[in-house]
Structures are given as C-alpha cells and as structure tokens.
Design an enzyme around this catalytic site. Structure first.
Site, PDB file in Angstrom:
ATOM      1  N   SER A 150     -73.923  18.883  89.085  1.00 19.77           N
ATOM      2  CA  SER A 150     -74.108  19.885  88.041  1.00 19.77           C
ATOM      3  C   SER A 150     -73.251  19.574  86.818  1.00 19.77           C
ATOM      4  CB  SER A 150     -73.771  21.280  88.582  1.00 19.77           C
ATOM      5  OG  SER A 150     -74.675  21.624  89.618  1.00 19.77           O
ATOM      6  N   GLU A 198     -57.565  21.730  92.715  1.00 19.59           N
ATOM      7  CA  GLU A 198     -58.157  20.963  91.621  1.00 19.59           C
ATOM      8  C   GLU A 198     -57.567  19.561  91.548  1.00 19.59           C
ATOM      9  OE1 GLU A 198     -60.573  21.916  89.721  1.00 19.59           O
ATOM     10  OE2 GLU A 198     -60.659  24.092  90.006  1.00 19.59           O
ATOM     11  N   TYR A 200     -58.080  13.139  96.864  1.00 17.93           N
ATOM     12  CA  TYR A 200     -59.057  14.117  96.387  1.00 17.93           C
ATOM     13  C   TYR A 200     -60.422  13.828  97.016  1.00 17.93           C
ATOM     14  CZ  TYR A 200     -61.438  17.279  93.130  1.00 17.93           C
ATOM     15  OH  TYR A 200     -62.169  18.310  92.577  1.00 17.93           O
ATOM     16  N   TYR A 254     -60.086  20.062 101.993  1.00 17.55           N
ATOM     17  CA  TYR A 254     -61.406  20.706 101.965  1.00 17.55           C
ATOM     18  C   TYR A 254     -62.033  20.679 103.353  1.00 17.55           C
ATOM     19  CZ  TYR A 254     -61.523  20.963  96.845  1.00 17.55           C
ATOM     20  OH  TYR A 254     -61.267  21.280  95.537  1.00 17.55           O
ATOM     21  N   ARG A 258     -68.083   8.233  87.865  1.00 20.80           N
ATOM     22  CA  ARG A 258     -69.218   8.416  88.773  1.00 20.80           C
ATOM     23  C   ARG A 258     -70.548   8.335  88.013  1.00 20.80           C
ATOM     24  NH1 ARG A 258     -69.069  14.838  90.526  1.00 20.80           N
ATOM     25  NH2 ARG A 258     -69.486  15.726  88.473  1.00 20.80           N
TER      26      ARG A 258
END
Length: 358
Positions: A191, A131, A249, A162, A199
């Site tokens: 979502s 996270e 990230y 990732y 953003r």
C-alpha cells in the site's frame, strides 16, 4: 553524718537512673537513625527483586488510541505471567514500577512526558516502538530520560517481535499439506509504495524477469482481510519486502502473510544474518543471497517447476509453528517476565544513537 550519707546515696541513685535513661534514649535514637538510614539508602533493587509483590506496569496512553480491557489479573489470566499488574490510570503514577510510553504519539505531539510530576525513586521509564528507525522521528531530546527499550530488536531490554517460531509439542508433529494448486509465481501486497524505497527498485527489476501479481492500495486492488491469506496461498512465493532496511526489522509480512499463507517468503529488510538468527533454515529466500535480481528471478522459476525441491521449503513445519504478537497487553506483560533480571540503574544517555544503530 547519717543524713549526709543518705543524701549521697540518693544522689548516686539519681545519677545512675539518669545515665540509664540517657543510654536508653540514645539507643532508641541510634536504632531509629539506623533504620531510617537503611530505608533511605536501600537500593531499589532490594524491593524490586522481591518475588513477594506485584510489579506495576503503567501504560501512559494506548498505542494508536486503541485500548484493550485490563479487567482482572490480565497478565496471569491471558498469558500465565504472575505478579504483574497492568494499569492505564495515570493516578497510579506514584506507585508504578515501570511507566511505558509509545513513541508514535510522542513524535506526533499527541502526548507528552510527565515532567511536571515528581518521579518516584526507582521508577523506570520505558520507550516502546515497533517502527523502523526512519519512522521514529527526532529522538535527540530524549537523552538521559529512558531506562528501558521495548522494541522488536533482539538487543532491546524487552524484545517484542512481530512474531516468532516456537517448538511444536510431541502431539503437534504434523506437517500441514503444502498447497501446490498455485496459479501465480510471485505475489506482493503493498500500500505504501515509494519509488525511493529499495523494495520498489527490486520489484521493478524482478517483475522484468518473472510475473509478479501485486495487490494493495497502491494498485487500487486492495484485499479485504478475509481474502488476504487465501489469495497469497495461490502463489508460490510472497515478496516479504520491508519498507526499511533495518536491524531485526522483520514484520507481519513474513510471519503472517508468507508463513501463515503457505508460501515461500522472498525477504528483504534486515540483514541475512538477522533472518537466520530467528527463522528455521531453508524456510525463506533472501534477496542478498543472489548476485543479481535476474539470478533471483531465474531461481524462483526453477524452484516452482521442481515440486520436490519446492516442498522442502516447508519441512520446518514438522518441528516448528508460528506465533504472532498482535495484542499490546501481551507485549507489556512481558516486561514483568524480565523485570527482575534487568539492570537497575540503566539510563539511555543517547537513545537516538541506540535506535539508529542499524
């Protein structure tokens, strides 16, 4: 006189035997003492660095409650990582070299740290999270507890991104055809939409300059997983906007959605330098490279119209390919690959400060 001499000789012999016996007992005691002392004070690194035994990694609970099979020699069978024993039985706690705790369940109170159990000397506890810092909760209470961090950060003890870029083998040096039958300039799948997110603000400004097709639960236009990449591939650009501006990230929004979808990613999240450190040059466009969002929008329009310049954003595929990380077992097995090179006595005195160092 002869009797007196005999008595003297016997006494002398008894004394000699007694001295020899005492010396033997003393030697055994000293030897046993030295061995015991050596075993008690031997640094854990001596046994930990030995390549002749397996390293046991105990996962205290599975992230998000989704478990994977640990049958057989998982780390070797799946990832060719030797001498790595991956287990999830809590009864093996006393023999575990590393115990891994996923942060999400700690924050939610679903699981707790086993402070009630005697912690074996030399055992290391690992804090694991994928996270962004803002979603990791209050970590102040974990001062002086964890010895190891397992996250996407490049400066973590164990880095579990990732995704990553790998060199292609000689027989893989084929460039995938750049899909040019595209019908949309830019698309975005989102979502979790929040007005306060950076953003969201950038999207509003950009969509006032160029058309952006939006998919996801926010617009009540969700994409089933099988339709995700085919839909994205019909766009020239994909907005790989992270929900947090944090160090290193870079999520599946870039690795899977953009790179595997065959589009040029427009990225925002980590600083520009972090992207440059892990991605091929000329394979992405960072929002921070433009003086304004209007400039960015105009650049995207011009690039989409110039097929030659647009196709140059895919030349990296001649030498590189994308690897996604989706299996927690692979991330955990990676601990064994670096176990012997990690500091033996490290403790995070202020885990919260380290995590929030963005």
């Amino acid at each position: 006189m002869g009797c007196h001499n005999t008595k003297k000789s016997v006494l002398s012999s008894m004394k000699t035997r007694l001295v020899i016996s005492l010396l033997c007992v003393l030697s055994l005691c000293l030897l046993n003492g030295w061995q015991t002392r050596f075993q008690a004070t031997e640094p854990s690194s001596f046994s930990n660095r030995s390549s002749s035994r397996d390293v046991t990694i105990l996962l205290w609970y599975w992230p998000f409650g989704r478990s994977f099979s640990l049958q057989g020699d998982v780390c070797w069978d799946l990832y060719r990582i030797p001498r790595c024993r991956l287990v999830d039985q809590r009864s093996l706690f006393p023999s575990a070299d590393v115990v891994v705790f996923h942060n999400r369940e700690l924050v939610q109170g679903i699981h707790k740290l086993p402070f009630d159990l005697p912690r074996p000397q030399g055992q290391r506890w690992a804090w694991m999270s994928l996270e962004a810092p803002v979603n990791n909760g209050n970590l102040g209470k974990y001062a002086n507890i964890f010895n190891m961090t397992v996250t996407y950060r490049r400066d973590a003890d164990i880095t579990i991104p990732y995704g990553e870029i790998l060199s292609k083998a000689a027989d893989e040096h084929l460039v995938d055809d750049v899909p040019l039958n595209k019908s949309s300039l830019a698309c975005w799948v989102v979502s979790n939409y929040r007005n306060q997110h950076k953003r969201s603000q950038v999207y509003k400004e950009l969509s006032a300059v160029v058309p952006v097709k939006v998919y996801g639960r926010w617009t009540k236009n969700p994409l089933p997983s099988r339709a995700l990449l085919p839909t994205i591939s019909g766009c020239y650009f994909y907005l790989a906007f992270e929900n947090s501006l944090s160090k290193d990230y870079i999520t599946e929004k870039l690795w899977r959605n953009a790179y595997q979808g065959g589009v040029v990613p427009v990225v925002m999240g980590a600083p520009l330098g972090d992207y440059k450190a892990v991605l091929p040059p000329n394979s992405f466009i960072h929002v921070d490279e433009f003086a304004s969002i209007k400039d960015l929008g105009e650049y995207l329009q011009q690039l989409a119209e110039d097929k030659k310049r647009y196709s140059e954003y895919f030349t990296w595929k001649r030498q590189w390919k994308v690897k996604l990380y989706t299996d927690w077992r692979e991330r955990l097995c990676k601990i064994c690959s670096q176990y012997n090179s990690l500091p033996q006595q490290k403790v995070y005195t202020d885990l919260e400060a380290w995590v929030n160092n963005t």
